[in-house]
Enzyme design. Structure first.
Site, PDB file in Angstrom:
ATOM      1  N   ASN A  40      -5.632  60.050  79.414  1.00  0.00           N
ATOM      2  CA  ASN A  40      -4.209  60.352  79.259  1.00  0.00           C
ATOM      3  C   ASN A  40      -3.996  61.265  78.050  1.00  0.00           C
ATOM      4  OD1 ASN A  40      -3.100  58.642  76.791  1.00  0.00           O
ATOM      5  ND2 ASN A  40      -4.537  57.330  77.896  1.00  0.00           N
ATOM      6  N   CYS A  88      -6.144  58.807  86.746  1.00  0.00           N
ATOM      7  CA  CYS A  88      -6.912  58.391  87.913  1.00  0.00           C
ATOM      8  C   CYS A  88      -6.264  57.225  88.655  1.00  0.00           C
ATOM      9  CB  CYS A  88      -8.329  58.007  87.487  1.00  0.00           C
ATOM     10  SG  CYS A  88      -9.305  59.383  86.832  1.00  0.00           S
TER      11      CYS A  88
END
Length: 266
Positions: free
Chosen positions: A141, A201
């Site tokens: 992130n 993901c």
């Protein structure tokens, strides 16, 4: 990179283990010794961290420190290659290090279950004793990557940052000590985009091969940097597209108005 007394020679077991590597053109005993003397800190022990750390350990990196506060889930097994079904529910960092030590008992591996932040960075990076030779960003992130980048610049630690999502990946090796630009110079506008930060993901999906390829490309760059003192990605962002089987390099330079590295303030 200063080489400690114990790292000034290779043991017989090391010569046997790394024989094919030492025979490689451009890689010799000195390169292997530099790798043995190196200390790397890896943040993230998931899809990228597993293949990157395994390759570095098999190649003979001296010390590796994995930092991750997450636990293993069933959905991780598709791509996080150091984990088995019976590991579900265990801490990623600890489980990964246990496997790495089995793969190569000649290296030193350490695990810390913690979240990397500005408040914990100094301790987690081991700055009180000596700073790492290389910092690997294996997270998923933008917010965490931004923090890692700021700490890289603050403590002048080279940062090898990789990302993987769907069938695409990116890789760059930033050297703040050379003032060549940082992660924020390249992705500054994206870092500030909260919608972009939500893509990872877990909600966007990722092909198992994407993390394996990007993690090993990350390890490849790390091996050259640590063993050969060479940055194969100087001022370049590698962009990999698995759907088209294409790879390209995009140049970048330091943003003279970058709030992170231009003023060296974080």
């Amino acid at each position: 990179m200063a080489i400690s007394l114990e790292a000034k020679q290779l043991l017989d077991e090391e010569l046997m283990s790394y024989a094919r590597q030492i025979l490689l053109d451009g890689w010799d005993i000195d390169a292997q010794l530099r790798l043995k003397a190196s200390r790397v800190v890896m943040i993230g022990a998931g899809g990228l961290g597993c293949p990157a750390s395994e390759t570095l350990v098999r190649a003979g990196v001296g010390q590796i420190h994995l930092i991750d506060d997450d636990v293993i889930e069933v959905s991780n097994l598709q791509r996080q290659t150091l984990f088995l079904p019976e590991d579900v529910g265990k801490h990623k960092a600890i489980t990964a290090v246990q496997m790495l030590e089995k793969i190569n008992p000649l290296i030193s591996a350490r695990a810390t279950v913690a979240r990397f932040s500005e408040n914990t960075a100094y301790e987690l990076l081991g700055m009180a004793s000596s700073k790492p030779d290389l910092l690997l960003d294996c997270t998923d992130n933008f917010a965490t990557r931004d923090i890692i980048n700021r700490m890289s610049v603050r403590y002048q630690i080279p940062l090898l940052s990789a990302s993987a999502i769907a069938m695409q990946g990116q890789l760059a090796l930033y050297e703040p000590q050379l003032n060549t630009g940082c992660y924020h110079c390249v992705f500054g506008s994206i870092v500030a985009d909260t919608e972009a930060d939500e893509r990872n993901c877990a909600n966007s999906g990722v092909l198992a091969s994407t993390t394996a390829i990007m993690g090993n490309l990350q390890a490849n760059a790390a091996l050259q940097y640590l063993g050969l003192t060479k940055n194969p990605l100087t001022n370049k962002l590698l962009i990999w597209d698995g759907s088209q089987m294409q790879q390209r390099l995009m140049g970048f330079r330091q943003d003279p108005e970058c709030p992170v590295c231009a003023s060296r303030e974080s």
